[in-house]
Scaffold this active site. Structure first.
Site, PDB file in Angstrom:
ATOM      1  N   CYS A   1       0.833  -1.199   0.000  1.00 55.29           N
ATOM      2  CA  CYS A   1       0.000   0.000   0.000  1.00 55.29           C
ATOM      3  C   CYS A   1       0.867   1.249   0.000  1.00 55.29           C
ATOM      4  O   CYS A   1       2.100   1.163   0.024  1.00 55.29           O
ATOM      5  CB  CYS A   1      -0.946   0.018   1.196  1.00 55.29           C
ATOM      6  SG  CYS A   1      -0.089   0.249   2.770  1.00 55.29           S
ATOM      7  N   CYS A  19       3.609   1.659   2.638  1.00 55.59           N
ATOM      8  CA  CYS A  19       4.893   0.981   2.358  1.00 55.59           C
ATOM      9  C   CYS A  19       5.794   1.913   1.553  1.00 55.59           C
ATOM     10  O   CYS A  19       6.980   2.070   1.860  1.00 55.59           O
ATOM     11  CB  CYS A  19       4.669  -0.294   1.546  1.00 55.59           C
ATOM     12  SG  CYS A  19       3.678  -1.535   2.370  1.00 55.59           S
ATOM     13  N   ASP A  52       7.089  30.954 -30.643  1.00 53.63           N
ATOM     14  CA  ASP A  52       8.155  31.454 -31.503  1.00 53.63           C
ATOM     15  C   ASP A  52       7.601  31.462 -32.930  1.00 53.63           C
ATOM     16  O   ASP A  52       6.766  30.622 -33.273  1.00 53.63           O
ATOM     17  CB  ASP A  52       9.373  30.525 -31.397  1.00 53.63           C
ATOM     18  CG  ASP A  52      10.500  30.964 -32.306  1.00 53.63           C
ATOM     19  OD1 ASP A  52      10.884  32.141 -32.207  1.00 53.63           O
ATOM     20  OD2 ASP A  52      10.959  30.148 -33.115  1.00 53.63           O
ATOM     21  N   ASP A  77      11.439  25.846 -31.408  1.00 54.36           N
ATOM     22  CA  ASP A  77      12.070  24.685 -32.044  1.00 54.36           C
ATOM     23  C   ASP A  77      13.568  24.834 -32.269  1.00 54.36           C
ATOM     24  O   ASP A  77      14.230  23.895 -32.677  1.00 54.36           O
ATOM     25  CB  ASP A  77      11.400  24.396 -33.398  1.00 54.36           C
ATOM     26  CG  ASP A  77      11.795  25.428 -34.459  1.00 54.36           C
ATOM     27  OD1 ASP A  77      11.979  26.609 -34.091  1.00 54.36           O
ATOM     28  OD2 ASP A  77      11.922  25.055 -35.639  1.00 54.36           O
ATOM     29  N   ASP A 125      15.977  29.045 -28.844  1.00 52.13           N
ATOM     30  CA  ASP A 125      14.777  29.017 -27.985  1.00 52.13           C
ATOM     31  C   ASP A 125      15.040  28.287 -26.665  1.00 52.13           C
ATOM     32  O   ASP A 125      14.232  28.370 -25.740  1.00 52.13           O
ATOM     33  CB  ASP A 125      13.609  28.316 -28.703  1.00 52.13           C
ATOM     34  CG  ASP A 125      13.179  29.066 -29.949  1.00 52.13           C
ATOM     35  OD1 ASP A 125      13.180  30.308 -29.907  1.00 52.13           O
ATOM     36  OD2 ASP A 125      12.842  28.414 -30.957  1.00 52.13           O
TER      37      ASP A 125
END
Length: 738
Positions: free
Chosen positions: A14, A17, A426, A625, A629
């Site tokens: 559980c 633990c 961008d 991309d 950036d």
């Protein structure tokens, strides 16, 4: 030296633990951070290898009574085999437990309608049936409870062991030490309660194990995409070898209909490849000699040879699988609530059960009612559902994202995404295709437009900027031979400088010309007209004299206007950021419906613009991309990199959009919102079972058997609710306003 290791754990029952292991590891000297995920049964540990060895970390886990191994030592097949073995064992134990428990339940039901069948109601018969369920089938609970108590802690197993033992031994006490009351058919026995609680909990564990296996299906699907063999040319002949034996530099033959085995570069031939598994783009992509191809994509038509460049764990697919695995094993901040509750929950429940017994016995004088109510409290309160509420939803959510080309690096990023209120896009390569073309060549001085293009193409030959590449490519079509410039220098955010045929040439922005002291003369109106059309006008000077204007236009991605409109409909403020001058930037922004423009921003200043918005209290996503950036992606609350972009941008981002399509931005936000909705539902149900169940149990209004059933099915309901997320389609716009 700082290191990070993932451990595969087993033996947890559980959330308590998981909390105990996490606390133990965090307290080890040299461990800087530890996170244990109950749902995927792993531990992520960051540690200083000069202070603690990984063997000591593993021993610390084993001392608590659990098993731990390095994730790298447990193969996918081995893990699958162990999972299937555990499910098989649970199924067998459940069957035996149910068969032995059934006569006990039948005896209880007959007692309720005042019927007695001598064999069913015989004390010894009931004892013979209940004992193996309690001590053989239920041995796992005693064993785990022992380890928990030895570590001065408590978990679900302690509650189950205490609750069922109380019912079992109280039945023995009533059967052999208390005479039957006059008028009663037989002694008050609760063997069936202990047996059925164990049976129901095993049923819950079995259903939970099956369901948890389904939450990681995304990984299985991704693994299924990998080719199993490769046709390699060795010693002048073709031979099929296992994919694991392919080495970088091997030449591989790929025939029509086959999957590309590894990442590489085509050295001979051409074809069309189905890259939909990565980009979501259904149309095949044309590939020729010199082009890069990605492992697991499908060769549709021609035969070609490729040289392997990335193999094994270096391939893009392997990196995607690793990213999804890391995300599924990570924690979302909201899980801290469940972790904190789980850490103290079991001791509190034991206290409530003890208080319940004392109040019933001392105030009401009811020993039997006190024991049964305390047993019900212990059983209803097991915190399994709490430990599964968040991680199962994270697993399904990140897996669903991966299937739809949205790679989310971790649970914390998935959670933060649903809170976003600003998206910065961008321009080049994100809103536009990033493939600009020369539209106008205007002569100002004495040089012809053709000569301006030739000199500009030579100047830009070594440029990596998309606008420079466009000029060079256009010049290459016009002129057969373009020599290298004698010298070349890129001026970030402004343009380039080169020496061509002993002439000093500058190509770039107005700012560059002004800085060089080059007069713009009467060209301003001409430049403004080009920029109003959304074109980028680059000025060219020759030996400090302005000679021409080259206009370049980048085409919009078809999906950009619709995706931006969708983001605005979702309540997002959308900004466009670009190094272009304001007039050009505004013209392009207008085409896609953006009114907020951050123009003339140098690459190194993009992160500053992101930070400005964050300081206004906004939660900002940056989408880009390019290499330039990367700082802005890292600065934003959520960085989203287009999968068609550079490795640096993808590395800096929190989410990678493999399709290179803006429609996946609202899809990522929708997925985050839906996943968080499921997590909140799960936490509600996990808490509500206990909040309502414990008082009912304490007041004697909840039979232990019903309590056991409710506890078992709370876990199952939480996992099932998470799995229902699989039916959600993040790319569908129906959920936009949710």
């Amino acid at each position: 030296m700082e290191k990070k290791e993932t451990l595969k754990l087993s033996g947890m029952s559980c959330a308590a633990c998981a909390a105990r292991i996490e606390k133990t590891l965090s307290n080890l000297e040299g461990v800087t951070q530890a996170a244990v995920n109950f749902a995927v049964e792993n531990a992520s540990v960051e540690y200083d290898s000069s202070k603690v060895k990984i063997a000591e970390v593993i021993k610390a886990v084993e001392d608590l009574g659990y098993q731990a191994k390095r994730a790298g030592e447990v193969s996918e097949d081995r893990e699958k085999e162990q999972r299937e073995k555990e499910i098989k064992r649970l199924k067998a134990e459940l069957f035996i437990s149910a068969v032995l428990s059934f006569p006990l339940v039948l005896a209880m039901l007959l007692t309720l309608v005042n019927m007695e069948i001598s064999i069913l109601h015989n004390v010894y018969f009931q004892l013979v049936l209940a004992t193996p369920v309690q001590f053989i089938i239920g041995a796992r609970f005693y064993k785990n409870a022992y380890y928990a108590l030895r570590a001065k802690s408590a978990n679900m197993d302690v509650l189950i062991a205490m609750g069922t033992s109380a019912a079992y031994f109280f039945s023995i006490y009533n059967a052999f030490f208390v005479p039957a009351k006059p008028g009663m058919m037989m002694q008050e026995l609760y063997f069936e309660a202990a047996a059925i609680i164990i049976t129901l909990i095993l049923l819950g564990k079995y259903l939970e194990a099956v369901a948890k296996g389904k939450t990681s299906e995304a990984i299985k699907k991704l693994l299924g995409l990998q080719a199993k063999t490769a046709r390699v040319i060795r010693n002048g002949r073709e031979e099929d070898i296992p994919i694991e034996e392919v080495e970088a530099g091997d030449v591989i033959v790929v025939r029509p209909g086959e999957r590309v085995p590894v990442d590489g570069q085509i050295t001979e031939g051409n074809s069309s490849l189905d890259e939909s598994m990565l980009t979501g783009e259904s149309l095949p992509v044309e590939k020729k000699t010199g082009d890069m191809v990605i492992g697991a994509t499908i060769n549709k038509f021609g035969t070609f040879k490729l040289e392997a460049t990335k193999v094994g764990k270096e391939t893009i697919l392997s990196q995607i699988i690793k990213m999804v695995e890391d995300a599924q094993g990570s924690k979302a901040p909201i899980q801290k609530i469940a972790d904190q509750v789980s850490g103290v929950f079991v001791p509190v429940v034991i206290g409530i059960a003890l208080l319940t017994f004392l109040l019933w016995y001392m105030i009401a004088g009811e020993l039997t009612a006190g024991i049964i109510s305390a047993v019900s409290v212990l059983v209803i309160a097991c915190p399994c559902a709490l430990g599964l509420a968040t991680p199962t939803a994270i697993m399904v959510g990140t897996g669903l994202g991966a299937e739809n080309g949205i790679l989310i690096k971790g649970g914390e990023h998935l959670e933060r995404t649903y809170k976003l209120n600003v998206v910065i896009l961008d321009k080049t390569g994100t809103i536009t295709k990033g493939l600009p073309e020369v539209t106008d060549v205007v002569t100002i001085g004495q040089i012809s437009s053709k000569e301006i293009l030739r000199l500009a193409a030579v100047t830009e030959k070594k440029s990596e900027h998309p606008l420079g590449v466009a000029i060079y490519e256009n010049g290459k079509k016009e002129f057969e031979n373009l020599p290298d410039p004698e010298s070349f220098e890129a001026i970030p955010g402004r343009g380039v400088k080169a020496v061509v045929e002993q002439k000093e040439i500058y190509i770039g922005t107005r700012k560059l010309m002004v800085e060089r002291g080059i007069a713009l003369g009467t060209t301003e109106t001409l430049i403004a007209g080009l920029e109003d059309e959304g074109k980028t006008a680059m000025l060219m000077s020759l030996n400090n004299s302005l000679e021409g204007i080259i206009a370049v236009a980048d085409t919009l991605k078809e999906s950009s206007p619709a995706a931006i409109a969708e983001l605005q409909q979702m309540g997002m403020e959308v900004y466009m950021i670009t190094g272009d001058n304001r007039r050009t930037a505004t013209a392009i922004a207008k085409q896609v419906g953006i009114s907020k423009v951050l123009a003339e921003v140098l690459p190194e200043n993009k992160a500053e613009e992101v930070e400005k918005l964050r300081k206004q209290g906004k939660l900002v996503a940056m989408v880009g991309d390019g290499i330039n950036d990367a700082p802005a992606l890292a600065t934003a609350d959520i960085g989203m990199a287009m999968g068609t972009g550079t490795d640096v941008a993808i590395e800096a981002a929190d989410i990678t959009l493999m399709r290179g399509d803006l429609t996946t931005i609202p899809a990522a936000i929708r997925l985050s919102r839906k996943t968080m909705s499921k997590i909140k539902q799960n936490l509600f149900w996990a808490f509500i079972y206990n909040i309502i169940g414990i008082p009912f149990a304490a007041l004697g209004l909840l039979n232990p058997i019903i309590a056991g059933g409710a506890m078992a099915f709370s876990s199952v309901s939480v996992v099932t609710n998470s799995l229902s997320l699989k039916r959600f389609n993040p790319l569908s716009t129906k959920e936009t306003k949710s």
